[in-house]
Design a protein around this motif. Structure first.
Motif, mmCIF file in Angstrom:
data_model
loop_
_atom_site.group_PDB
_atom_site.id
_atom_site.type_symbol
_atom_site.label_atom_id
_atom_site.label_comp_id
_atom_site.label_asym_id
_atom_site.label_seq_id
_atom_site.Cartn_x
_atom_site.Cartn_y
_atom_site.Cartn_z
ATOM 1 N N VAL A 76 48.907 -3.506 53.698
ATOM 2 C CA VAL A 76 47.832 -4.474 53.914
ATOM 3 C C VAL A 76 48.190 -5.798 53.248
ATOM 4 O O VAL A 76 48.387 -5.855 52.036
ATOM 5 C CB VAL A 76 46.490 -3.955 53.361
ATOM 6 C CG1 VAL A 76 45.382 -4.975 53.594
ATOM 7 C CG2 VAL A 76 46.136 -2.615 53.990
ATOM 8 N N VAL A 77 48.291 -6.848 54.054
ATOM 9 C CA VAL A 77 48.527 -8.205 53.542
ATOM 10 C C VAL A 77 47.375 -9.066 54.039
ATOM 11 O O VAL A 77 47.248 -9.291 55.242
ATOM 12 C CB VAL A 77 49.877 -8.779 54.020
ATOM 13 C CG1 VAL A 77 50.094 -10.168 53.434
ATOM 14 C CG2 VAL A 77 51.025 -7.858 53.646
ATOM 15 N N ALA A 91 48.392 -6.820 49.301
ATOM 16 C CA ALA A 91 48.803 -8.137 48.793
ATOM 17 C C ALA A 91 47.859 -9.189 49.365
ATOM 18 O O ALA A 91 47.562 -9.175 50.560
ATOM 19 C CB ALA A 91 50.242 -8.448 49.188
ATOM 20 N N ALA A 92 47.369 -10.056 48.492
ATOM 21 C CA ALA A 92 46.541 -11.180 48.941
ATOM 22 C C ALA A 92 47.380 -12.445 48.851
ATOM 23 O O ALA A 92 48.074 -12.669 47.853
ATOM 24 C CB ALA A 92 45.289 -11.300 48.086
ATOM 25 N N CYS A 93 47.340 -13.265 49.892
ATOM 26 C CA CYS A 93 48.153 -14.484 49.931
ATOM 27 C C CYS A 93 47.269 -15.709 50.139
ATOM 28 O O CYS A 93 46.280 -15.653 50.874
ATOM 29 C CB CYS A 93 49.167 -14.415 51.080
ATOM 30 S SG CYS A 93 50.312 -13.030 50.958
ATOM 31 N N ASN A 94 47.660 -16.788 49.495
ATOM 32 C CA ASN A 94 46.999 -18.063 49.763
ATOM 33 C C ASN A 94 47.565 -18.637 51.060
ATOM 34 O O ASN A 94 48.755 -18.473 51.355
ATOM 35 C CB ASN A 94 47.238 -19.044 48.617
ATOM 36 C CG ASN A 94 46.405 -18.708 47.398
ATOM 37 O OD1 ASN A 94 45.312 -18.157 47.515
ATOM 38 N ND2 ASN A 94 46.917 -19.010 46.223
ATOM 39 N N VAL A 144 50.094 -9.533 58.250
ATOM 40 C CA VAL A 144 49.049 -10.398 57.702
ATOM 41 C C VAL A 144 47.724 -10.198 58.447
ATOM 42 O O VAL A 144 47.662 -10.261 59.679
ATOM 43 C CB VAL A 144 49.470 -11.888 57.778
ATOM 44 C CG1 VAL A 144 48.296 -12.797 57.389
ATOM 45 C CG2 VAL A 144 50.656 -12.146 56.845
ATOM 46 N N TYR A 145 46.685 -9.942 57.660
ATOM 47 C CA TYR A 145 45.315 -9.836 58.177
ATOM 48 C C TYR A 145 44.590 -11.093 57.685
ATOM 49 O O TYR A 145 44.316 -11.234 56.506
ATOM 50 C CB TYR A 145 44.662 -8.570 57.629
ATOM 51 C CG TYR A 145 43.209 -8.353 57.999
ATOM 52 C CD1 TYR A 145 42.609 -9.027 59.057
ATOM 53 C CD2 TYR A 145 42.429 -7.447 57.290
ATOM 54 C CE1 TYR A 145 41.284 -8.814 59.398
ATOM 55 C CE2 TYR A 145 41.093 -7.228 57.620
ATOM 56 C CZ TYR A 145 40.533 -7.915 58.660
ATOM 57 O OH TYR A 145 39.217 -7.703 58.991
ATOM 58 N N ASP A 146 44.311 -11.996 58.601
ATOM 59 C CA ASP A 146 43.786 -13.306 58.231
ATOM 60 C C ASP A 146 42.275 -13.256 58.015
ATOM 61 O O ASP A 146 41.508 -13.068 58.945
ATOM 62 C CB ASP A 146 44.135 -14.332 59.322
ATOM 63 C CG ASP A 146 43.827 -15.763 58.907
ATOM 64 O OD1 ASP A 146 43.449 -15.970 57.731
ATOM 65 O OD2 ASP A 146 43.974 -16.665 59.737
#
Length: 279
Positions: A29-30, A132-135, A189-191
């Motif tokens: 999960v991103v 993972a959480a991304c900016n 990536v899950y936006d």
């Protein structure tokens, strides 16, 4: 309810179900979304809900930043691996959450852990789930870039000359200082994106309700919710650094509101004294 103060909406439930579905399918999960849109708290609530009553720790958070090293990442994975032995006996997933994962040069190791389920070639227990959480990769407006460059702030090297770039874009022109995601992580990536006005108003309404009921001000909830929702919408339309609003701003507003409310008698006395002086 593991956290009565948490704002639980249909939007949140859909996101949690989507994450759980990926867990069951063995898909990493991103998640990507603007700061303050509730990524971290959503994951924490989901894990608390799963572990409720067991007394077991099932979530490990690593707040990633530019100084995070391979050693820091290996340390948290090692702790999670030990805890996963106890958790698996109770049919409980152990979650490792890399917050702001795309801010560190060690992103390659995070990719190996999440996509290959290995760390330095050594297999990791399948009982550990990684998030993972991304900016987001968002560039400042032309006006904002000109303001930053005209103010100095270390812009002694022209943007065309700097080697610190994401593709062809200088990192200093990005809203968030982030690095490029490895190619194998991009399809995952899950936006989360930005909250639309309807969902944001639901969140604001729940936050205000939680605070106002404790202060016996339920009759004013609707008016304050409308004011805050319109305020958020107005600030988001700004073209400078003030346009980056989040739900944290609503929480801060409630803290300030409570502060003045608790001291209203004190402020009223000061205002009366001031009025008398001016007369």
């Amino acid at each position: 309810d593991p956290d009565p103060s948490y704002v639980l909406t249909i939007d949140n439930l859909i996101k949690m179900l989507a994450i759980q579905m990926r867990f069951r399918c063995g898909i990493p999960v991103v998640i990507m979304g603007e700061t303050g849109c509730g990524k971290t708290r959503l994951i924490r609530y989901m894990c608390d809900l799963a572990s409720q009553g067991s007394g077991l720790k099932n979530m490990f958070i690593l707040k990633v930043h530019g100084g995070t090293t391979d050693k820091d990442i290996k340390k948290v994975v090692c702790k999670a691996s030990k805890q996963a032995i106890d958790n698996s006996a109770h049919h409980l997933d152990t979650v490792v959450f890399f917050d702001e994962a795309n801010t560190t040069d060690a992103i390659g190791l995070i990719k190996e852990i999440m996509c290959d389920q290995r760390i330095d070639g050594t297999p990791i227990s399948a009982d550990i789930k990684f998030i993972a959480a991304c900016n987001p990769y968002r560039k400042h407006s032309v006006m904002m870039i000109k303001k930053l460059e005209s103010a100095g702030l270390g812009f002694y090297v022209k943007s065309t000359e700097t080697e610190d770039k994401l593709g062809k874009i200088p990192l200093r022109q990005l809203v968030y200082r982030v690095l490029d995601l490895p190619v194998s992580m991009r399809p995952l990536v899950y936006d989360f994106g930005q909250l639309n006005m309807g969902n944001e108003k639901d969140y604001v309404s729940q936050i205000v309700t939680n605070h106002f009921k404790a202060m016996n001000l339920s009759q004013h909830i609707s008016a304050v919710v409308n004011v805050l929702a319109q305020s958020q919408a107005y600030m988001r339309k700004r073209e400078d650094e003030c346009s980056f609003v989040s739900l944290r701003d609503v929480e801060r507003c409630m803290c300030v509101f409570e502060y003045f409310l608790r001291r209203k008698d004190l402020f009223r006395d000061h205002m009366n004294d001031k009025a008398k002086e001016e007369k």
